[in-house]
Motif scaffolding. Sequence first.
Motif, mmCIF file in Angstrom:
data_model
loop_
_atom_site.group_PDB
_atom_site.id
_atom_site.type_symbol
_atom_site.label_atom_id
_atom_site.label_comp_id
_atom_site.label_asym_id
_atom_site.label_seq_id
_atom_site.Cartn_x
_atom_site.Cartn_y
_atom_site.Cartn_z
ATOM 1 N N LEU A 26 0.830 -1.206 0.000
ATOM 2 C CA LEU A 26 0.000 0.000 0.000
ATOM 3 C C LEU A 26 0.866 1.259 0.000
ATOM 4 C CD1 LEU A 26 -2.772 -1.080 2.527
ATOM 5 C CD2 LEU A 26 -2.878 -1.093 0.021
ATOM 6 N N GLU A 27 2.007 1.213 0.665
ATOM 7 C CA GLU A 27 2.912 2.357 0.680
ATOM 8 C C GLU A 27 3.445 2.650 -0.725
ATOM 9 O OE1 GLU A 27 7.293 3.333 2.470
ATOM 10 O OE2 GLU A 27 5.907 2.259 3.777
ATOM 11 N N VAL A 28 3.845 1.605 -1.437
ATOM 12 C CA VAL A 28 4.339 1.777 -2.808
ATOM 13 C C VAL A 28 3.224 2.310 -3.707
ATOM 14 C CG1 VAL A 28 5.146 0.540 -4.859
ATOM 15 C CG2 VAL A 28 6.187 0.079 -2.629
ATOM 16 N N MET A 29 2.052 1.733 -3.598
ATOM 17 C CA MET A 29 0.939 2.169 -4.438
ATOM 18 C C MET A 29 0.529 3.603 -4.113
ATOM 19 S SD MET A 29 -1.284 -1.359 -4.664
ATOM 20 C CE MET A 29 -2.457 -0.713 -5.865
ATOM 21 N N THR A 30 0.579 3.981 -2.843
ATOM 22 C CA THR A 30 0.272 5.356 -2.453
ATOM 23 C C THR A 30 1.291 6.318 -3.060
ATOM 24 O OG1 THR A 30 -0.799 4.645 -0.418
ATOM 25 C CG2 THR A 30 -0.026 6.920 -0.485
ATOM 26 N N SER A 31 2.560 5.923 -3.057
ATOM 27 C CA SER A 31 3.591 6.783 -3.643
ATOM 28 C C SER A 31 3.415 6.938 -5.153
ATOM 29 C CB SER A 31 4.987 6.247 -3.321
ATOM 30 O OG SER A 31 5.284 5.100 -4.078
ATOM 31 N N MET A 32 2.691 6.008 -5.764
ATOM 32 C CA MET A 32 2.426 6.094 -7.196
ATOM 33 C C MET A 32 1.225 6.983 -7.508
ATOM 34 S SD MET A 32 3.151 2.195 -8.468
ATOM 35 C CE MET A 32 3.171 2.617 -10.221
ATOM 36 N N GLY A 33 0.426 7.347 -6.503
ATOM 37 C CA GLY A 33 -0.687 8.252 -6.728
ATOM 38 C C GLY A 33 -2.060 7.716 -6.386
ATOM 39 N N MET A 34 -2.120 6.603 -5.660
ATOM 40 C CA MET A 34 -3.403 6.031 -5.282
ATOM 41 C C MET A 34 -3.746 6.377 -3.844
ATOM 42 S SD MET A 34 -2.662 2.480 -7.132
ATOM 43 C CE MET A 34 -1.007 2.923 -7.602
ATOM 44 N N ALA A 50 -3.022 10.229 -11.772
ATOM 45 C CA ALA A 50 -1.998 9.910 -12.751
ATOM 46 C C ALA A 50 -0.918 9.112 -12.027
ATOM 47 C CB ALA A 50 -1.432 11.183 -13.352
ATOM 48 N N LEU A 51 -0.582 7.945 -12.529
ATOM 49 C CA LEU A 51 0.355 7.072 -11.824
ATOM 50 C C LEU A 51 1.791 7.516 -12.058
ATOM 51 C CD1 LEU A 51 -1.321 3.622 -12.440
ATOM 52 C CD2 LEU A 51 -1.486 5.110 -10.458
ATOM 53 N N GLU A 52 2.509 7.672 -10.963
ATOM 54 C CA GLU A 52 3.902 8.100 -10.988
ATOM 55 C C GLU A 52 4.820 6.881 -10.979
ATOM 56 O OE1 GLU A 52 4.936 11.265 -11.270
ATOM 57 O OE2 GLU A 52 2.828 11.842 -11.404
ATOM 58 N N PRO A 53 6.010 6.995 -11.571
ATOM 59 C CA PRO A 53 6.965 5.890 -11.510
ATOM 60 C C PRO A 53 7.473 5.683 -10.091
ATOM 61 C CG PRO A 53 7.940 7.796 -12.589
ATOM 62 C CD PRO A 53 6.511 8.136 -12.322
ATOM 63 N N VAL A 54 8.066 4.522 -9.853
ATOM 64 C CA VAL A 54 8.496 4.149 -8.509
ATOM 65 C C VAL A 54 9.817 3.394 -8.574
ATOM 66 C CG1 VAL A 54 7.207 1.977 -8.464
ATOM 67 C CG2 VAL A 54 7.600 3.190 -6.361
ATOM 68 N N HIS A 55 10.595 3.482 -7.512
ATOM 69 C CA HIS A 55 11.792 2.656 -7.316
ATOM 70 C C HIS A 55 11.542 1.777 -6.106
ATOM 71 C CE1 HIS A 55 13.626 5.862 -9.784
ATOM 72 N NE2 HIS A 55 14.357 4.851 -10.229
ATOM 73 N N VAL A 56 11.559 0.454 -6.301
ATOM 74 C CA VAL A 56 11.217 -0.492 -5.239
ATOM 75 C C VAL A 56 12.281 -1.579 -5.172
ATOM 76 C CG1 VAL A 56 9.522 -2.206 -4.484
ATOM 77 C CG2 VAL A 56 8.751 -0.098 -5.535
ATOM 78 N N ALA A 57 12.636 -1.973 -3.963
ATOM 79 C CA ALA A 57 13.493 -3.139 -3.743
ATOM 80 C C ALA A 57 12.698 -4.156 -2.932
ATOM 81 C CB ALA A 57 14.760 -2.747 -2.988
ATOM 82 N N THR A 58 12.747 -5.411 -3.371
ATOM 83 C CA THR A 58 12.066 -6.457 -2.620
ATOM 84 C C THR A 58 12.795 -6.680 -1.299
ATOM 85 O OG1 THR A 58 13.346 -8.219 -3.656
ATOM 86 C CG2 THR A 58 11.265 -7.596 -4.715
ATOM 87 N N LEU A 72 3.448 -5.633 -9.952
ATOM 88 C CA LEU A 72 3.925 -4.258 -9.897
ATOM 89 C C LEU A 72 4.505 -3.826 -11.242
ATOM 90 C CD1 LEU A 72 4.370 -1.673 -8.282
ATOM 91 C CD2 LEU A 72 6.586 -2.622 -7.570
ATOM 92 N N MET A 73 5.221 -4.730 -11.914
ATOM 93 C CA MET A 73 5.752 -4.396 -13.250
ATOM 94 C C MET A 73 4.624 -4.046 -14.208
ATOM 95 S SD MET A 73 8.797 -7.043 -14.078
ATOM 96 C CE MET A 73 9.456 -7.903 -12.673
ATOM 97 N N ALA A 74 3.550 -4.825 -14.165
ATOM 98 C CA ALA A 74 2.410 -4.534 -15.035
ATOM 99 C C ALA A 74 1.809 -3.170 -14.688
ATOM 100 C CB ALA A 74 1.358 -5.633 -14.908
ATOM 101 N N LEU A 75 1.685 -2.870 -13.407
ATOM 102 C CA LEU A 75 1.160 -1.569 -12.988
ATOM 103 C C LEU A 75 2.079 -0.442 -13.455
ATOM 104 C CD1 LEU A 75 -0.876 0.148 -11.412
ATOM 105 C CD2 LEU A 75 0.439 -0.371 -9.336
ATOM 106 N N CYS A 76 3.369 -0.663 -13.381
ATOM 107 C CA CYS A 76 4.336 0.369 -13.795
ATOM 108 C C CYS A 76 4.253 0.686 -15.287
ATOM 109 C CB CYS A 76 5.745 -0.053 -13.420
ATOM 110 S SG CYS A 76 6.069 -0.009 -11.644
ATOM 111 N N LEU A 77 3.724 -0.231 -16.078
ATOM 112 C CA LEU A 77 3.579 0.022 -17.517
ATOM 113 C C LEU A 77 2.639 1.181 -17.810
ATOM 114 C CD1 LEU A 77 3.393 -3.600 -18.935
ATOM 115 C CD2 LEU A 77 5.266 -1.961 -19.198
ATOM 116 N N VAL A 78 1.717 1.470 -16.899
ATOM 117 C CA VAL A 78 0.786 2.573 -17.120
ATOM 118 C C VAL A 78 1.181 3.817 -16.332
ATOM 119 C CG1 VAL A 78 -1.143 1.092 -17.793
ATOM 120 C CG2 VAL A 78 -0.831 1.681 -15.380
ATOM 121 N N ALA A 79 2.362 3.803 -15.713
ATOM 122 C CA ALA A 79 2.864 4.982 -14.997
ATOM 123 C C ALA A 79 3.449 5.972 -15.995
ATOM 124 C CB ALA A 79 3.906 4.569 -13.967
#
Length: 94
Positions: A26-34, A50-58, A72-79
């Motif tokens: 949820l933190e990553v998704m919030t940082s993307m604009g949700m 509008a979805l923003e790009p993100v830098h994430v480490a597992t 997350l990769m699929a979601l990032c395609l629409v960022a």
Amino acid sequence: LLMAGAMTQSPLTVKGINPTHIAAVLEVMTSMGMEFKLGDDQVELVKIGALEPVHVATKPYPGFPTDLQAQLMALCLVASGPSVISETIFLIRR
């Protein structure tokens, strides 16, 4: 399911879930604009901007789960720009 809702700009509610178990997601998704509304046993995706790009480490729990990289990769395609997802759980042998 929350990432699918975000990709299709479809607000939705996932019930029967403990939101604290997916706090890193949820933190990553919030940082993307949700935006989310959290209940005791549900998460509601209420706003998708509008979805923003993100830098994430597992990371191990409670960090971002390696099993959600593909979603997350699929979601990032629409960022709106390039994102970076770094795998830190499994060794990559070359």
